[in-house]
Design an enzyme around this catalytic site. Structure first.
Site, short mmCIF file in Angstrom:
data_model
loop_
_atom_site.label_atom_id
_atom_site.label_comp_id
_atom_site.label_asym_id
_atom_site.label_seq_id
_atom_site.Cartn_x
_atom_site.Cartn_y
_atom_site.Cartn_z
N ASN A 133 -22.78 -9.26 120.25
CA ASN A 133 -23.21 -9.66 119.13
C ASN A 133 -24.60 -9.17 118.23
O ASN A 133 -25.39 -9.79 118.49
CB ASN A 133 -23.92 -11.60 119.48
N LYS A 189 -25.49 -9.98 115.51
CA LYS A 189 -26.13 -10.97 114.23
C LYS A 189 -26.52 -10.41 112.61
O LYS A 189 -25.48 -9.72 113.22
CB LYS A 189 -27.13 -10.96 115.26
N HIS A 219 -22.47 -20.59 118.08
CA HIS A 219 -23.71 -20.36 118.08
C HIS A 219 -24.37 -21.60 118.63
O HIS A 219 -25.02 -21.62 116.71
CB HIS A 219 -23.97 -18.77 117.72
N GLU A 261 -27.81 -20.54 116.95
CA GLU A 261 -28.58 -19.82 115.79
C GLU A 261 -28.08 -20.97 114.20
O GLU A 261 -28.47 -21.62 114.08
CB GLU A 261 -28.30 -18.65 115.84
N GLU A 304 -24.46 -20.88 126.89
CA GLU A 304 -26.13 -20.10 125.98
C GLU A 304 -27.12 -20.82 126.35
O GLU A 304 -27.06 -21.94 125.08
CB GLU A 304 -26.20 -19.33 125.22
N GLY A 321 -32.75 -14.64 123.03
CA GLY A 321 -33.28 -13.52 122.36
C GLY A 321 -34.77 -14.30 122.25
O GLY A 321 -36.08 -14.32 121.89
N SER A 357 -30.60 -13.56 126.32
CA SER A 357 -31.67 -11.69 126.72
C SER A 357 -31.13 -11.74 128.41
O SER A 357 -31.80 -11.02 129.58
CB SER A 357 -32.48 -13.33 127.61
#
Ligand code: PEP
Length: 262
Positions: free
Chosen positions: A13, A15, A99, A101, A171, A177, A217
């Protein structure tokens, strides 16, 4: 339950990274040393602006292409949005949905995720639906209830046939991240639970074939141990997918674990 043998599935991904020239260079690096398609399934998930160019570069390579998001309507006055058909048109076979985010920064709730997942399936895309707990939820012992809630709310009402196309990505929000990674045992436990949930709701055969990715990560240094967990079928990779060496390093470590234990 023993899952049937399948290739490691490694998705990158990107991003909001990579202009078209940068994307060209990254794809060239990845293709130079990518494992064969019969060894590992690779999927690149660039920003919308690079999809068409990356699609051209991936033609005939066996490496797949995915979108980072889609809107649930098919067309209309929705400035800034992209439909499932548009992603298909650009060469995508997969799309990320929900996701963390998007949930955290753009207010996407479970109803949004459900509608987007439905739209992806309708457009013939395989949705990669991301679920996972926050650090507070984990500390309060709420990981499994959170996963159950998201599984039911994000994916409610789909038939077994539809669910056969859905890929889940576990996730943990606290690992995305941040440099923190779930231990193999923590990730393995969550994945085993998600597979059991598939089994309870859709039966053995579908659960055994379901692809459940881990994300948070992931890097070459931790992917071997994580992939040894029998219910981890691959990875959704953010930061480490932005360099060919680390992305391919993850795929190779997963392959090494795959050959040893699966
Ligand atoms: C992600 O964006 O899905 C992700 C897992 O990011 P990172 O690998 O950077 O934690």
């Amino acid at each position: 339950m023993t899952a049937p043998r399948r290739r490691p599935f490694i998705a990158g991904n990107w991003k909001m990274h990579m202009t078209v020239p940068e994307a060209r260079a990254l794809v060239a690096g990845i293709l130079e040393s990518a494992p064969r398609p019969d060894e590992a399934e690779l999927l690149l998930i660039p920003p919308f602006t690079a999809l068409t160019e990356v699609a051209k570069l991936l033609q005939g390579t066996g490496v797949g292409l995915g979108g980072q998001d889609l809107f649930w309507e098919e067309r209309g006055a929705f400035t800034g949005e992209v439909s499932g058909a548009m992603l298909r048109d650009a060469g995508c076979s997969h799309v990320l949905v929900g996701h963390s985010e998007r949930r955290r920064l753009f207010g996407e709730d479970e109803d949004t995720v459900l509608k987007k997942t439905r739209a992806a399936l309708k457009a013939g895309l395989r949705p990669i639906v991301c679920i996972g707990e926050t650090l507070e939820e984990r500390r309060a012992g709420g990981t499994i209830p959170r996963l159950d809630h998201q599984f039911d709310a994000d994916l409610g009402g789909f038939t077994a046939e539809e669910m056969a196309s859905v890929i889940l990505a576990y996730e943990p929000v606290w690992a995305i991240g941040t440099g923190l990674t779930a231990t193999p045992a923590q990730a393995g436990e969550a994945h085993a639970h998600i597979r059991r949930r598939f089994e309870e709701k859709y039966g053995n055969a579908l659960a055994a074939c379901a692809i459940i990715l881990y994300g948070g990560s992931v890097k070459p240094a931790n992917s071997y141990e994580l992939y040894r967990e029998k219910n981890i079928d691959g990875f959704l990779v953010g930061g480490a997918s932005l360099e060919a060496d680390s992305f391919i390093g993850i795929a190779r470590e997963a392959l090494r674990a795959d050959r040893e234990v699966k």
